[in-house]
Design a protein around this motif. Structure first.
Motif, short mmCIF file in Angstrom:
data_model
loop_
_atom_site.label_atom_id
_atom_site.label_comp_id
_atom_site.label_asym_id
_atom_site.label_seq_id
_atom_site.Cartn_x
_atom_site.Cartn_y
_atom_site.Cartn_z
N UNK A 1 -7.28 -10.31 -9.22
CA UNK A 1 -8.05 -11.31 -9.98
C UNK A 1 -7.45 -11.51 -11.38
N UNK A 2 -6.94 -10.44 -11.99
CA UNK A 2 -6.42 -10.56 -13.34
C UNK A 2 -4.99 -11.08 -13.39
N UNK B 1 0.01 -0.49 -4.86
CA UNK B 1 -1.33 0.08 -5.03
C UNK B 1 -1.44 1.37 -4.24
N UNK B 2 -2.14 2.36 -4.80
CA UNK B 2 -2.51 3.58 -4.08
C UNK B 2 -3.91 3.97 -4.56
N UNK B 3 -4.06 5.20 -5.08
CA UNK B 3 -5.38 5.56 -5.63
C UNK B 3 -5.61 4.88 -6.97
N UNK B 4 -4.56 4.26 -7.50
CA UNK B 4 -4.65 3.42 -8.70
C UNK B 4 -3.57 2.35 -8.61
N UNK C 1 -10.93 -1.44 -4.79
CA UNK C 1 -11.55 -2.11 -5.94
C UNK C 1 -10.52 -2.34 -7.05
N UNK C 2 -9.64 -1.34 -7.25
CA UNK C 2 -8.58 -1.51 -8.25
C UNK C 2 -7.62 -2.63 -7.83
N UNK D 1 0.85 -1.19 0.00
CA UNK D 1 0.00 0.00 0.00
C UNK D 1 0.89 1.24 0.00
N UNK D 2 0.70 2.14 -0.99
CA UNK D 2 1.51 3.36 -1.08
C UNK D 2 0.72 4.61 -0.69
N UNK D 3 -0.44 4.43 -0.09
CA UNK D 3 -1.29 5.58 0.22
C UNK D 3 -0.72 6.39 1.37
N UNK D 4 -1.42 7.46 1.75
CA UNK D 4 -0.93 8.37 2.79
C UNK D 4 -0.81 7.70 4.15
#
Length: 448
Positions: A335-336, A291-294, A328-329, A250-253
């Motif tokens: 899954x892919x 992953x972050x906002x995308x 969700x992303x 996770x690269x979010x804030x």
């Protein structure tokens, strides 16, 4: 004329000993006005000082190739580790010199007092070692090394500016990576805190029939081979191989929070790199998703010799973002990308129960298809506050709030377990050992 000026003036520095001598001369001249018997002593003293100054200049500037310096910097630095740098010195003067050294290290270290002092006899060489500990990944620029050389007279210093500007990349913690690789190959991981996991049963991959030794499971005795050979023979089994291990970062804030100089993202990156290395040594396939906002980078699981370098090159460039994670992303990427049941180690952080509840529906959907291990962090500062005795009303308030947040972290572990999701709550500094322990435990229990 300009080069002469640069040679003899810009690199010339007056020493404390010269100012003491000049001060003594001034004092003698002042006293000579009131004490006529001093006579020509002040002029004599001043003349001797001038002669010594000229001799000092001749000694220091008598040769062009006076000292040799070579700075030894690694091709890349390891983030969060002590990296050794060396300065090799050689004295070509015919006399002993004292040397002061200023090494222009990158501004990221915020060190402005890096000064080394040493002395070298004629034709002597010496190596000075020191350590730097970077706390951010990226490019670090080293400047020149400046030497201040002093002769035995010691009235002046001659400066030498040696070396060129050099840019060195700082990668995730590859020094610890090498340590873990060596210990994993030699089955000595317990030396760095990894636990020995008792195996429940054995895997189904047969390896060989071998002689029984004390400690072997008697249930694996091969009676037919024992009858043929006349000695006790047992079946040997090996771990199942080629299982897919994915580190999801996770690269979010939420991962920007700092602990002991490193951000949570840096701790996660270092742990991911070492976990991938241990998985490859155990002959599993290691992969990576950020992953972050995308969705960020995706490295499909593989066990090629170059896989670890691919993962390191990706992790070297990753930075924290300022938005929340798009779960969700992440689910769509998992899954892919993941075509078979895999161990998914998700490095993230939750500071409140509401943050977990927002992500829980997607975590449950991922856990339906894969073995999901959610790794998040204890707030060690709040934990320390909760354990300190309160001295006043304000202290009681702070202690109560800290205990509330610490308890909420434990509730998150139970909430994830209620939905069949594995979790690991750990202090940032213990992350690597705890994650590798958990991976080895899951492998020993044949969960993957």
């Amino acid at each position: 004329m300009k080069s002469f000026f640069r040679k003899y003036y810009t690199d010339l520095f007056l020493n404390k000993r010269l100012f003491i001598g000049l001060g003594a001369c001034v004092t003698l001249f002042v006293f000579s006005f009131f004490m006529p018997f001093l006579g020509d002593l002040p002029y004599f003293f001043f003349g001797v000082l001038l002669i010594l100054l000229c001799v000092d200049l001749l000694l220091l500037y008598c040769t062009e190739k006076a000292v040799f310096l070579r700075r030894e910097i690694p091709e890349r630095l390891s983030n969060g580790d002590d990296n050794e740098l060396k300065i090799y010195l050689e004295n070509f003067y015919a006399f002993e010199v004292k040397i002061g050294i200023i090494d222009e290290i990158p501004f990221q270290f915020q060190k402005r007092d890096l000064w080394f002092s040493t002395s070298l006899a004629a034709r002597e060489n010496k190596t000075i070692s020191y350590q730097l500990k970077p706390t951010k990944r990226g490019e670090y620029e080293f400047g020149q090394t400046r030497l201040y050389v002093q002769s035995p007279i010691g009235l002046i210093n001659r400066r030498f500016n040696i070396g060129v500007y050099k840019t060195v990349p700082v990668y995730p913690s590859f020094l610890k990576l090498r340590q873990y690789e060596l210990l994993a190959v030699s089955n000595r991981l317990t030396e760095i805190g990894l636990k020995k996991i008792r195996r429940i049963g054995h895997s189904m991959e047969f390896d060989q029939v071998k002689n029984y030794v004390a400690g072997d499971d008697y249930r694996t005795i091969n009676w037919k081979a024992t009858a043929r050979k006349g000695d006790l023979m047992v079946n040997s089994y090996t771990d199942e191989k080629a299982q897919h291990i994915y580190c999801v970062i996770d690269k979010s804030r939420a991962m920007k929070m700092p602990f002991e100089g490193l951000s949570l993202l840096d701790y996660a990156i270092n742990a991911s790199l070492i976990l991938s290395s241990v998985a490859l040594v155990k002959e599993d396939k290691a992969g990576l998703i950020t992953i972050a906002e995308k969705t960020g980078s995706i490295v499909p699981a593989d066990r090629k010799p170059t896989q670890l370098n691919r993962i390191m090159e990706v992790l070297y460039k990753e930075k924290t973002r300022y938005l929340e994670t798009d779960m969700e992303a992440l689910y769509m990427s998992v899954r892919s990308t993941l075509k078979q049941r895999s161990l998914v180690v998700f490095f993230t952080n939750f500071e409140s129960m509401s943050a977990l509840e927002r992500q829980l529906p997607f975590l449950k959907r991922i856990a339906k298809f894969h073995l999901l291990l959610v790794v998040f962090f204890e707030n060690t500062t709040l934990k320390a506050l909760s354990q300190e005795p309160a001295a006043d009303v304000e202290g009681i308030y702070i202690k109560t709030i800290a205990e509330k947040f610490a308890y909420e972290k434990k509730v998150m572990v139970k909430e994830l377990a209620k939905h069949g999701i594995l979790s690991l709550l750990t202090a940032p500094q213990d992350l690597t050992v705890n994650v590798v322990n958990e991976y080895l435990a899951l492998k020993a229990r044949q969960r993957i």
